[in-house]
Design a protein around this motif. Structure first.
Motif, PDB file in Angstrom:
ATOM      1  N   ARG A   1     -18.462  10.104  -5.496  1.00 26.13           N
ATOM      2  CA  ARG A   1     -17.628  10.880  -6.592  1.00 26.13           C
ATOM      3  C   ARG A   1     -17.449  12.093  -6.253  1.00 26.13           C
ATOM      4  N   SER A   2     -18.378  12.828  -5.501  1.00 26.56           N
ATOM      5  CA  SER A   2     -18.383  14.425  -5.380  1.00 26.56           C
ATOM      6  C   SER A   2     -17.520  14.409  -3.909  1.00 26.56           C
ATOM      7  N   THR A   3     -17.157  15.506  -3.952  1.00 24.54           N
ATOM      8  CA  THR A   3     -16.126  16.051  -2.755  1.00 24.54           C
ATOM      9  C   THR A   3     -16.708  17.480  -1.917  1.00 24.54           C
ATOM     10  N   VAL A   4     -16.085  17.618  -0.842  1.00 25.71           N
ATOM     11  CA  VAL A   4     -16.398  18.917  -0.269  1.00 25.71           C
ATOM     12  C   VAL A   4     -15.227  19.593  -0.244  1.00 25.71           C
ATOM     13  N   VAL A   5     -15.485  20.843   0.353  1.00 36.36           N
ATOM     14  CA  VAL A   5     -14.179  21.763   0.283  1.00 36.36           C
ATOM     15  C   VAL A   5     -12.830  21.256   0.724  1.00 36.36           C
ATOM     16  N   ASP A   6     -11.800  21.406   0.220  1.00 33.81           N
ATOM     17  CA  ASP A   6     -10.502  21.063   0.729  1.00 33.81           C
ATOM     18  C   ASP A   6     -10.382  21.412   2.245  1.00 33.81           C
ATOM     19  N   ASP A   7      -9.729  20.359   2.979  1.00 28.40           N
ATOM     20  CA  ASP A   7      -9.541  20.746   4.462  1.00 28.40           C
ATOM     21  C   ASP A   7      -8.118  20.933   4.349  1.00 28.40           C
TER      22      ASP A   7
ATOM     23  N   ARG B   1     -19.747  23.127   3.201  1.00 29.36           N
ATOM     24  CA  ARG B   1     -20.209  23.797   2.084  1.00 29.36           C
ATOM     25  C   ARG B   1     -20.528  25.285   2.555  1.00 29.36           C
ATOM     26  N   LEU B   2     -20.865  25.505   3.767  1.00 27.63           N
ATOM     27  CA  LEU B   2     -21.203  26.822   4.432  1.00 27.63           C
ATOM     28  C   LEU B   2     -19.543  27.496   4.459  1.00 27.63           C
ATOM     29  N   LEU B   3     -18.467  26.586   4.901  1.00 26.79           N
ATOM     30  CA  LEU B   3     -17.142  27.342   5.037  1.00 26.79           C
ATOM     31  C   LEU B   3     -16.978  27.657   3.438  1.00 26.79           C
TER      32      LEU B   3
ATOM     33  N   GLY C   1     -28.407  25.362   0.163  1.00 24.21           N
ATOM     34  CA  GLY C   1     -28.109  24.156   0.589  1.00 24.21           C
ATOM     35  C   GLY C   1     -28.522  23.615   2.008  1.00 24.21           C
ATOM     36  N   PHE C   2     -28.654  24.870   2.970  1.00 22.45           N
ATOM     37  CA  PHE C   2     -29.136  24.375   4.211  1.00 22.45           C
ATOM     38  C   PHE C   2     -30.976  23.976   3.940  1.00 22.45           C
ATOM     39  N   GLU C   3     -31.593  24.805   3.378  1.00 23.65           N
ATOM     40  CA  GLU C   3     -32.853  24.386   3.149  1.00 23.65           C
ATOM     41  C   GLU C   3     -32.989  22.884   2.441  1.00 23.65           C
ATOM     42  N   HIS C   4     -32.113  22.374   1.551  1.00 27.34           N
ATOM     43  CA  HIS C   4     -32.045  21.400   1.027  1.00 27.34           C
ATOM     44  C   HIS C   4     -31.868  20.095   2.304  1.00 27.34           C
ATOM     45  N   PHE C   5     -30.883  20.524   3.084  1.00 29.40           N
ATOM     46  CA  PHE C   5     -30.445  19.751   4.134  1.00 29.40           C
ATOM     47  C   PHE C   5     -31.905  19.376   5.384  1.00 29.40           C
ATOM     48  N   LEU C   6     -32.529  20.543   5.280  1.00 34.03           N
ATOM     49  CA  LEU C   6     -33.579  20.172   6.050  1.00 34.03           C
ATOM     50  C   LEU C   6     -34.996  19.706   5.348  1.00 34.03           C
TER      51      LEU C   6
ATOM     52  N   ASP D   1     -34.008  10.013  -1.461  1.00 35.64           N
ATOM     53  CA  ASP D   1     -32.670   9.716  -1.915  1.00 35.64           C
ATOM     54  C   ASP D   1     -32.146  10.469  -2.968  1.00 35.64           C
ATOM     55  N   LYS D   2     -33.267  10.142  -4.085  1.00 38.09           N
ATOM     56  CA  LYS D   2     -32.681  10.613  -5.627  1.00 38.09           C
ATOM     57  C   LYS D   2     -32.647  12.333  -5.448  1.00 38.09           C
ATOM     58  N   GLN D   3     -33.700  12.839  -4.940  1.00 46.31           N
ATOM     59  CA  GLN D   3     -33.609  14.098  -4.862  1.00 46.31           C
ATOM     60  C   GLN D   3     -32.577  14.904  -4.026  1.00 46.31           C
ATOM     61  N   TRP D   4     -32.119  13.937  -2.885  1.00 49.50           N
ATOM     62  CA  TRP D   4     -31.025  14.337  -2.145  1.00 49.50           C
ATOM     63  C   TRP D   4     -29.734  14.512  -2.828  1.00 49.50           C
ATOM     64  N   LYS D   5     -29.542  13.395  -3.614  1.00 46.03           N
ATOM     65  CA  LYS D   5     -28.322  13.631  -4.276  1.00 46.03           C
ATOM     66  C   LYS D   5     -28.221  14.814  -5.487  1.00 46.03           C
ATOM     67  N   LEU D   6     -29.312  14.841  -6.183  1.00 50.42           N
ATOM     68  CA  LEU D   6     -29.347  16.115  -7.178  1.00 50.42           C
ATOM     69  C   LEU D   6     -29.028  17.232  -6.556  1.00 50.42           C
ATOM     70  N   GLY D   7     -29.785  17.615  -5.369  1.00 53.37           N
ATOM     71  CA  GLY D   7     -29.518  18.791  -4.468  1.00 53.37           C
ATOM     72  C   GLY D   7     -28.201  19.045  -3.907  1.00 53.37           C
ATOM     73  N   LYS D   8     -27.561  17.848  -3.578  1.00 57.26           N
ATOM     74  CA  LYS D   8     -26.076  17.769  -2.944  1.00 57.26           C
ATOM     75  C   LYS D   8     -25.277  18.261  -4.229  1.00 57.26           C
ATOM     76  N   ARG D   9     -25.232  17.674  -5.329  1.00 52.70           N
ATOM     77  CA  ARG D   9     -24.572  17.966  -6.507  1.00 52.70           C
ATOM     78  C   ARG D   9     -24.861  19.382  -6.891  1.00 52.70           C
ATOM     79  N   ARG D  10     -26.047  19.675  -6.860  1.00 58.77           N
ATOM     80  CA  ARG D  10     -26.126  21.131  -7.446  1.00 58.77           C
ATOM     81  C   ARG D  10     -25.594  22.304  -6.197  1.00 58.77           C
ATOM     82  N   ALA D  11     -25.515  21.791  -4.747  1.00 56.96           N
ATOM     83  CA  ALA D  11     -25.056  22.636  -4.009  1.00 56.96           C
ATOM     84  C   ALA D  11     -23.415  22.698  -4.226  1.00 56.96           C
TER      85      ALA D  11
END
Length: 556
Positions: free
Chosen positions: A107-113, A258-260, A310-315, A320-330
């Motif tokens: 359901r989450s999206t990234v920056v518009d392209d 996310r960086l862009l 967000g980079f720290e979360h990626f690394l 899996d559960k924590q990944w989704k939480l961190g992804k939404r937070r970013a």
């Protein structure tokens, strides 16, 4: 009054009074329309410059002419009415062409392209607008350029500095215009902070207090859903944890977007290109791995990007559960775009804005020349790769075959044949065939690595025109605000605030310029040393082959 509109950005085109232009869509966005001038250039220009002359019923073409004095900017009664259509904001999934998000939150999206939607922009009222071409490709509007009044002044409220006419420019879309004009409210609590300090050559990013490196290794083909889905997984290991995590290309792509979205004044390195076919071929997998390594090296070496949450979360995140939480937070991060500017701590040193502008202009000239030179070297190196793989190998094979033919001819008259000489000549032929194969294999050792590095810098350099445009826009606002203050149309305190915020933009750009130069020196030194070492080793192997062959002729 100057009746010529001069384009200031790459999205715009210049038009002159009485010049005929074609409008593709009469519906304007913040007063701008999309069209083509008499020179065949396509882009945006203010609608207030043109007026309908007449409508041609046989061709669905509408002519425009000069407005009478005092009517500039007013709709002609012959203009077709524009429906008051509400256009909603568009969000898209920027995924691999061939992949879904499966274990991610769909359901989450990234920056518009911007490449995947019609041009969109945040308007002055905060809503999202889209510029859409006409549904009927055969409908065009013919126009003529006309004089215009000062539409900037008419859009002002009180003593406010006017907004840019072009709401599609990077200065507006990035939010930097709003920041400079003081329209970005301070947050109650800012959890992150990035410091710019004065170095020996000017402003620079303060170094990451906990520097680290990160490896990208072991691309592995994996499957899921009982073999229905296939993908490549990379083992990513940051040095400061030593714990590997496994990431797919779509994970890198999510982080890149996310960086862009967040870092408006930083040149974020481009990811290796996507590829819809041949993704599992060995050469493509190896090339992508090499370029992801370079991308990661640039990320970890950047004092700001390397500290991004967000980079720290990626690394680091392996759950899996924590990944989704961190992804939404970013993705809910509020300190993005214009608000990112609020996280910057700048030095107290005074900088003359003219000196800063001159420094930026010098960097702009340098970046353009470097971009041209990088492209030239890329083309030369790519052509050399083709010669190694094709021309050089074939020529050495032809030479080897010719030697083999001589050897064979010498055996056809048995009483006079010399076995030792024939064997030596035949071996010479084999040696040159082997040398041809060595040439074909050599680009993997040197030219491929050079092209990888050049590709990285092509992406970095491609970012700077838009980043420099942010500073240019900020300079313009400072000059305008000071003029208004001198004319008594603006409080000096308000003008000083604009100048102060422009200093923040200027310090950030100079810090990014400084980091680019520092990293460029390191990268190109390493690139040239590696290339020359590999070239020396290659030709030494060629010499060894030739010397062994030469010794076969001794004593004959």
């Amino acid at each position: 009054m100057n009746n010529t509109f001069k384009n200031e950005n790459k999205e715009e085109i210049s038009i002159q009074e009485n010049e005929e232009v074609v409008i593709f869509d009469e519906n304007s966005v913040d007063g701008w329309v999309l069209g083509e001038n008499s020179r065949g250039e396509r882009g945006l220009f203010p609608k207030s410059y043109v007026k309908i002359i007449r409508t041609r019923s046989d061709s669905n073409v509408t002519d425009y002419s000069i407005s009478p004095a005092g009517s500039i900017g007013k709709e002609s009664p012959n203009l077709p009415s524009t429906p008051n259509t509400s256009i909603n904001s568009v969000q898209i999934y920027d995924e691999d062409y061939y992949d879904d998000w499966d274990d991610w939150d769909d359901r989450s999206t990234v920056v518009d392209d911007a490449d995947n939607i019609n041009v969109s922009s945040s308007g002055a009222n905060g809503h999202i607008y889209q510029a859409q071409s006409s549904n009927n490709p055969n409908v065009h509007y013919r126009s003529k350029a006309i004089s215009r009044q000062d539409s900037i002044a008419s859009s002002r409220k009180g003593s406010m500095v006017g907004r840019n006419l072009n709401r599609f420019s990077s200065f507006v879309r990035s939010g930097v215009e709003a920041f400079v004009l003081g329209d970005v409210p301070m947050m109650a609590k800012i959890a992150e902070s990035y410091t710019i300090e004065m170095g020996p050559l000017g402003p620079q990013w303060k170094a990451n207090p906990q520097p680290f490196i990160c490896s990208v290794e072991d691309p592995t083909k994996q499957t899921k859903f009982k073999g229905i889905k296939t993908y490549i997984s990379y083992r990513v290991t940051p040095s400061h944890t030593g714990r590997p995590v496994y990431r797919r290309y779509k994970h890198f792509d999510w982080l890149y977007n996310r960086l862009l979205h967040k870092f408006t004044v930083i040149s974020v390195p481009h990811l290796p290109e996507k590829q819809a076919t041949g993704r599992f071929e060995e050469d493509f997998i190896e090339k992508r791995k090499r370029r992801l390594i370079l991308w990661m090296n640039h990320m970890t070496s950047h004092p700001v990007l390397s500290q991004y949450e967000g980079f720290e979360h990626f690394l680091m995140c392996a759950d899996d559960k924590q990944w989704k939480l961190g992804k939404r937070r970013a993705e809910k991060d509020e300190m993005v775009g214009a608000h990112f500017m609020l996280t910057l701590q700048i030095p107290n040193e005074h900088q003359d804005l003219q000196d800063v502008e001159e420094r930026v202009d010098n960097f702009k000239t340098f970046a353009k020349k470097m971009d041209d030179s990088v492209m030239q070297l890329t083309n030369v190196a790519s052509e050399l790769v083709r010669k190694h793989l094709g021309g050089f190998r074939k020529e050495f094979q032809r030479l080897g075959n010719a030697f083999q033919s001589i050897s064979h001819a010498f055996t056809l008259d048995p009483p006079y044949k010399s076995d030792a000489l024939n064997n030596a000549i035949s071996h010479t032929g084999c040696t040159y065939e082997n040398i041809g194969e060595m040439f074909a294999e050599q680009p993997k050792n040197d030219l491929f690595q050079m092209l990888d590095k050049l590709s990285l810098y092509q992406g970095l350099l491609a970012n700077f025109p838009d980043i420099i445009h942010l500073q240019k826009g900020a300079f313009a606002k400072v000059k305008e605000s000071q003029r208004m203050s001198d004319e008594g149309k603006m409080d000096q305190d308000e003008a000083d605030g604009i100048r102060k915020r422009c200093r923040t933009v200027g310090f950030a750009l100079q810090a990014e310029m400084s980091h680019f130069h520092q990293q460029r020196e390191v990268d190109f030194k390493d690139m040239m040393q590696a290339y020359l070492r590999e070239q020396i080793a290659f030709y030494q192997r060629v010499v060894q082959q030739l010397e062994r062959t030469l010794r076969m002729y001794d004593g004959l």
